[in-house]
Design a protein around this motif. Structure first.
Motif: not given
Ligand code: SF4
Ligand code: SAH
Length: 417
Positions: A148-149, A212-213, A144-146, A246, A142, A151-152
């Motif tokens: 708490f996630c 993924g997003e 995006l680096n959330c 997200s 992904c 995958t991020g």
């Molecule tokens: Fe954020 Fe969703 Fe990507 Fe995880 S999978 S980093 S929650 S957008």
């Protein structure tokens, strides 16, 4: 090996490799999975069938592929015996490779899958008393680096193709033994598709909540979901499909209009400061802009509410004031909303902890007391790292140094071979 070309993803600065809609195979055959009926017809046409034949065969093959789950042209009994080898020479019906299948003590199943160019991704099946939900991935990694996630923390490797996305649903149907049986005399598909909503089926719902997003892979996700929703295809109702984002604001309206599935939004915080920290995309599309886009989401109504996901992080976003502010925001934008409280699922090195059960309960009560449903999601499949936010494939878990070392070793061994 799949060839990938560089293509920019909307909203992203860096171009990422995207596989082509047709994955070239070493044996020269074309994998049909993920292609819509018109594309199959075109390919049959290019391979030499006349216009009428191409149209008829495309209709038949489409039905066998997506409605019956057949992976062998020989099984397509209404196609002339001599025609079947002709098809098999030129075309192929694939599935993602299964690297590993795991079973949780609570019944949740997780599959580690691999693309033909060697990237690993995951899908999860969550059985419940009244439904069975497949959690589908849209990307390997992904962008995006959330915070708490899990995958991020992976880098984005590439977008999944429509075939790799719909392939997950098809593989789940294979594993659960859920393709409709019976003959397909006269292609009476309409009659047949009605059986799909019947009870007793294990796979009833799909959530685009894997790795993924999905809105950063819009076209491929759309292509795959069209096949899932097609009455002559997998025939799952759009009401049973939920896409979670997200908050990619510019793609949300298109999602409602062009795909038409239920929307879930990973809100997770009600102040700019906190959301900026935990969902960094917030710096680009802020809370107000996001909620305005939700209010305008095509098809949302009291009968089809938008789900707001809220991960419960201890001492971060879980106070009574946060709950009240959440209610205020949802009311201010007059949103047909339900809130889904997700206890934070831990992973090694995660910078947060889950709120206490009492805190989660109180938060839920406050929202509920204001007339908004706010159930707490029971974590599923934690023992096999299949719960929300725990997906991260082993290959990508390796450190950079370890990957470099392995690559050097591989080079060395080919040099000495
Ligand atoms: Fe954020 Fe969703 Fe990507 Fe995880 S999978 S980093 S929650 S957008
Ligand atoms: N990228 C999309 C969909 C995949 S994530 C999105 O972010 O919406 C599916 C849900 O799991 C999201 O709401 C996400 O925020 C949540 N999630 C991620 N990591 C989590 C974790 N460690 N514990 C609980 N939920 C998490």
């Amino acid at each position: 090996m799949t060839q990938t070309t560089l293509m920019s993803i909307p909203g992203q600065i860096d171009p990422v490799p995207v596989a082509r809609d047709i994955t070239p195979r070493e044996d020269g055959r074309v994998d049909l999975i993920g292609l819509p009926k018109d594309r199959i017809r075109e390919l049959f046409d290019e391979a030499g069938l006349d216009v009428k034949q191409a149209k008829l065969r495309a209709k038949q093959v489409f039905h066998w592929l997506y409605h019956r789950g057949v992976t062998d042209f020989e099984a397509m009994t209404d196609i002339a015996k001599t025609m079947r080898p002709w098809l098999a020479e030129r075309f192929f019906i694939g599935r993602p490779d299964v690297v590993e299948a795991q079973h949780s003590t609570d019944g949740t199943r997780k599959w580690l899958l691999r693309t033909s160019d060697g990237h690993e991704f995951e899908m999860v099946f969550i059985p419940d008393a009244d439904r069975g939900t497949l959690c589908v991935s849209s990307q390997v990694g992904c962008t995006l680096n959330c915070r708490f996630c899990h995958t991020g923390t992976m880098r984005l490797v590439r977008n999944l193709t429509p075939g790799e996305i719909v392939g997950q649903v098809m593989l789940a149907r294979d594993a659960l033994g859920e393709w409709p049986k019976g003959s397909m005399a006269g292609l009476e598909v309409e009659e047949d598709s009605a059986q799909y909503t019947s009870d007793g089926r294990l796979l009833t719902n799909i959530v685009m909540m894997g790795m993924g997003e999905p809105l950063y892979n819009f076209d491929n996700v759309k292509g795959a979901l069209k096949l899932v929703m097609d009455g002559e295809g997998l025939a799952l109702s759009k009401r049973r499909i939920t896409l979670s984002t997200s908050g990619v604001v510019p793609a949300m309206e298109r999602c409602g209009e062009e795909i038409g599935v239920n929307l879930a939004v990973s809100l997770h915080a009600v102040t700019k400061e906190i959301r900026d920290e935990i969902v960094p995309l917030n710096k680009k599309y802020g809370i107000d802009e996001l909620l305005e886009a939700c209010a305008a989401y095509p098809g949302a109504s009291n009968a089809r509410r938008i789900t707001f996901e809220y991960v419960m992080l201890k001492d971060k976003n879980d106070t009574d004031e946060h709950a009240h502010e959440l209610v205020r925001l949802l009311k201010h934008y007059k949103l047909p909303a339900k809130v889904n409280l997700i206890p934070f699922n831990p992973w090694p090195g995660a910078p947060y902890e889950c709120s206490t059960p009492e805190r989660v309960k109180r938060f839920s009560e406050i929202v509920f007391e204001h007339g908004i449903s706010a159930p707490v999601r029971t974590p599923r499949g934690r023992d096999i790292d299949a719960a929300c936010g725990q997906l991260k494939t082993a290959a990508e878990k390796k450190s950079r140094a370890q990957r470099d070392r392995e690559a050097a070793e591989a080079l060395e061994s080919t040099a000495t071979a």
